[in-house]
Each structure stands twice: as structure tokens, then as C-alpha cells.
Design a protein around this motif. Structure first.
Motif, PDB file in Angstrom:
ATOM      1  N   ASP A 217     -16.027  18.122  20.358  1.00  0.00           N
ATOM      2  CA  ASP A 217     -15.112  17.115  19.819  1.00  0.00           C
ATOM      3  C   ASP A 217     -13.695  17.672  19.672  1.00  0.00           C
ATOM      4  O   ASP A 217     -12.715  16.957  19.930  1.00  0.00           O
ATOM      5  CB  ASP A 217     -15.619  16.609  18.467  1.00  0.00           C
ATOM      6  CG  ASP A 217     -16.404  15.305  18.597  1.00  0.00           C
ATOM      7  OD1 ASP A 217     -16.468  14.744  19.706  1.00  0.00           O
ATOM      8  OD2 ASP A 217     -16.973  14.855  17.575  1.00  0.00           O
ATOM      9  N   ASP A 221     -10.786  15.860  21.549  1.00  0.00           N
ATOM     10  CA  ASP A 221      -9.784  15.234  20.679  1.00  0.00           C
ATOM     11  C   ASP A 221      -8.384  15.789  20.940  1.00  0.00           C
ATOM     12  O   ASP A 221      -7.393  15.056  20.886  1.00  0.00           O
ATOM     13  CB  ASP A 221     -10.159  15.428  19.213  1.00  0.00           C
ATOM     14  CG  ASP A 221     -11.335  14.563  18.791  1.00  0.00           C
ATOM     15  OD1 ASP A 221     -11.818  13.759  19.619  1.00  0.00           O
ATOM     16  OD2 ASP A 221     -11.783  14.695  17.634  1.00  0.00           O
ATOM     17  N   ASP A 225      -5.237  13.579  21.969  1.00  0.00           N
ATOM     18  CA  ASP A 225      -3.972  13.637  21.225  1.00  0.00           C
ATOM     19  C   ASP A 225      -2.789  13.842  22.167  1.00  0.00           C
ATOM     20  O   ASP A 225      -1.705  13.286  21.948  1.00  0.00           O
ATOM     21  CB  ASP A 225      -4.009  14.769  20.199  1.00  0.00           C
ATOM     22  CG  ASP A 225      -4.946  14.460  19.033  1.00  0.00           C
ATOM     23  OD1 ASP A 225      -5.313  13.280  18.863  1.00  0.00           O
ATOM     24  OD2 ASP A 225      -5.308  15.407  18.304  1.00  0.00           O
ATOM     25  N   ARG A 236     -11.202   9.204  19.752  1.00  0.00           N
ATOM     26  CA  ARG A 236     -11.375  10.484  19.066  1.00  0.00           C
ATOM     27  C   ARG A 236     -12.721  10.514  18.321  1.00  0.00           C
ATOM     28  O   ARG A 236     -13.149   9.527  17.748  1.00  0.00           O
ATOM     29  CB  ARG A 236     -10.245  10.733  18.063  1.00  0.00           C
ATOM     30  CG  ARG A 236      -8.888  10.923  18.702  1.00  0.00           C
ATOM     31  CD  ARG A 236      -7.812  11.231  17.674  1.00  0.00           C
ATOM     32  NE  ARG A 236      -7.711  12.678  17.432  1.00  0.00           N
ATOM     33  CZ  ARG A 236      -8.223  13.315  16.399  1.00  0.00           C
ATOM     34  NH1 ARG A 236      -8.913  12.647  15.485  1.00  0.00           N
ATOM     35  NH2 ARG A 236      -8.066  14.613  16.263  1.00  0.00           N
TER      36      ARG A 236
END
Length: 355
Positions: A217, A221, A225, A236
Motif C-alpha cells: 500500500d 499510494d 500521490d 489510495r
């Protein structure tokens, strides 16, 4: 908030989880060696003390165990566990395995000895210590609850098969892709085949397949971003759950094959999926039969704030997992690149994707 208010809040949540409280004159931290299935806790228990965890954390571990999720400790190499602390943290109904950072035979043996009672009480299904050591150290340790931690690259998979064939348990880690998951299970099954042909008993051979859900993750993520669009940011925190659901499905399919039925009839145990580096919210989001969570006591304490588990989140959820990965692909996340990046971080270049 006053200390009394905090303690009242803790007690209220314990009651909601079915844990009773009992005042004690020494009103200190709770030693898990004194806790049963319904913990008796002091009215002013601090949440953490060096070798202990809070009553709420212990209750969460027990609830996860009831759902088929084993709690494993993840050791920090900078702060290794003593035997005494390991025994306290693995008291009945709490942590049941160790992801060890130790490298010497003596340190690994000490850890195995601390968990050996769990291994024996659980008929060889709990009390394991996973360590990244070679076969020579494994022979020197000479404990049945030691798992050799092996990487899922091509040399590692060959070593995993040979290790099982020689009568030792394995932890294949880190498994960063679904292809790695398939290959890890095949390596275990092939090793069991060879062990069976050699006349070795299969009952105490074990495989753990470790998926670094927190790192997955975090990597995905970070890429979302950088894309910065609202559509990207909406995804996310979805990658690890998707991979876990599909890994769970892969295992279910493997366990439905004739190959496994023959091995199972000979006494083989199904592999355990172990979620490593989890974030606090992932403890109750990744719940399924014969899985585990390897985490620190600190992450466990933070996870309490996310509530109790709400049942299985993995079984028959593969369609949702595929949809989540498709959504990531649509916004430009290539999961093959993600697995290669995580493979490089572990010290290898990763393997080419299958055609």
C-alpha cells in the motif's frame, strides 16, 4: 482528557468486547501470563509496559484468532526480544509466532525455545519462528518450530523446494505479486511430493507465504500521490486488500486440486498466508481462514482504535480484488512495476512477468 476518563473509556470498550474488569490492589499493567479468555484487568491499567500489551490489544488478538488469523510478533533487529519477554508476549491466547530478526544459531534457538510450548500445545500448528538463516544454522538450531525464511526469486524457490524435501519448514518472503504467490505454493507442494517419496512424514512440515501488505500500500499510494488527480487519489489504500483477496483465492484454488488432495491425505498442512508490515487499520481489514498478521506490539496497540474484526473479508472476495486492481491500472498504476520495485528493495531485481 483526564486519566479517569481514559480508563472509563477503556473499560467501556472492554465490556463491549466481552472482556471483564476486576480491581486489583496493585493496579498496574496487565501481565498476559495472568489473563484467561476473559481478561481480568486493573481499573487504571496503562496501555503499554515493556514486556506487556494492553487488555484491549490482547482482546483484539483473541478475536482475530477466533476468525482464523494468527498474531505474529515482528521483531526489530535494533531491539531484540529476550526469552522472558517472548514468553510473556506469547502467553495463551495472544501472539502465536515470531518473525525473527536474529541471525545467529544461539539467538534463533533461544527464540524457538521460548515458543516451543505453543508449538507442542498446538500440535505443530502454532509457535513458529521464521528466521532468514541458512540450512547450516538450521541444523545447528535443531528445533522443529523453526521456519527458514527464503526469497521467492528463482534460486530461492528451488531452495524452498529442497528445504521442504529435506524435512524443514519454510517462510517464503516477501511475496510481492500474484505470480510469486502461485510459484511459492508450487514450490511447497513440490517439496512435499519429494518428502513423501523419501518416506518423510508430512504432518509437521509447514509453509508460510508472507505478503508485505503495508509496503504494498505504501508503494502504490506514493505513486497515486504523484499522479495527484482526484481519480487517482480515490484508489489510495486499495492495493494490498486486492492482492490479499486474490492471493487467498489462489490458495483456495490450489487446495482444490487433485495434487493437494493426495498430499493432504498423506498428512500435509495447508500453507498459511502471513500479512507482514501491516498498517494499524489493516488488521481488521484482512481477515480470513489460516492467515496471520506479523506486527509489532506498538502497531497492535494503534489497531485497537479501528475496532473489532467484523468477519471474513477475503473469502469469495476475489471479484472485488480484481476490480480494485483494474481500477489501479486505469489510473496508470502498473502492479508489475510495483512488485519489481519491492523486489529490488529486498535486494533482488525481481522476476520478469509471465507472458
Amino acid at each position: 482528557m483526564s486519566g479517569d476518563s481514559v480508563n472509563c473509556s477503556v473499560i467501556s470498550q472492554l465490556r463491549a468486547w466481552g472482556v471483564t474488569e476486576k480491581p486489583r490492589p496493585d493496579a498496574g499493567a496487565v501481565d498476559l501470563t495472568e489473563m484467561g479468555s476473559a481478561a481480568s484487568v486493573p481499573l487504571r491499567a496503562p496501555l503499554i509496559s515493556a514486556p506487556m500489551i494492553s487488555p484491549l490489544a490482547a482482546a483484539l488478538l483473541r478475536q482475530l484468532a477466533a476468525e482464523g488469523v494468527a498474531g505474529w510478533l515482528a521483531e526489530d533487529a535494533a531491539v531484540p526480544f529476550s526469552q522472558a519477554r517472548l514468553r510473556r508476549l506469547t502467553a495463551k491466547g495472544t501472539f502465536s509466532g515470531l518473525l525473527s530478526a536474529a541471525a545467529s544459531a544461539d539467538s534463533v534457538r533461544d527464540a524457538c525455545d521460548a515458543l516451543l510450548r505453543l508449538y507442542e500445545a498446538g500440535d505443530g500448528d502454532d509457535g513458529f519462528v521464521s528466521a532468514a538463516v541458512d540450512r547450516d544454522i538450521c541444523r545447528a538450531v535443531d528445533r522443529p518450530n523453526l521456519l527458514l525464511r527464503i526469497t521467492p526469486d528463482e534460486p530461492g524457490l528451488r531452495a524452498a523446494t529442497a528445504t521442504v524435501a529435506a524435512g524443514y519448514g519454510i517462510d517464503i518472503a516477501p511475496v510481492c505479486s500474484l505470480d510469486d504467490c502461485v510459484d511459492a505454493m508450487d514450490a511447497y507442494f513440490t517439496g512435499l511430493d519429494l518428502a513423501l517419496a523419501a518416506g518423510l512424514p508430512l504432518e509437521r512440515l509447514t509453509a508460510v507465504i508472507s505478503v508485505p501488505v503495508g509496503q504494498l500500500d505504501a508503494e502504490v499510494d506514493a505513486r497515486l500521490d504523484r499522479l495527484a488527480s482526484k481519480e487517482a487519489l480515490d484508489h489510495r489504500g486499495t492495493a494490498a486488500l486486492a492482492v490479499a483477496r486474490l492471493a487467498f483465492r489462489i490458495r483456495e484454488e490450489k487446495l482444490g486440486e487433485e495434487w493437494w488432495r493426495v498430499l493432504r491425505a498423506a498428512g500435509a498442512r495447508p500453507p498459511r498466508l502471513l500479512w507482514t508490515t501491516p498498517r494499524p487499520h489493516q488488521l481488521t481489514a484482512l481477515v480470513g481462514w489460516r492467515t496471520g498478521q506479523a506486527l509489532s506490539a506498538e502497531v497492535l496497540e494503534e489497531a485497537v482504535a479501528h475496532g473489532a474484526p467484523r468477519g471474513d473479508t477475503l473469502l469469495k472476495r476475489d471479484a472485488a480484488g480484481r476490480a480494485a486492481l483494474a481500477g489501479l491500472d486505469e489510473v496508470g498504476i502498473d502492479m508489475t512495476e510495483v512488485s519489481h520495485a519491492l523486489g529490488a528493495a529486498r535486494g533482488g531485481a525481481g522476476r520478469p512477468a509471465r507472458s
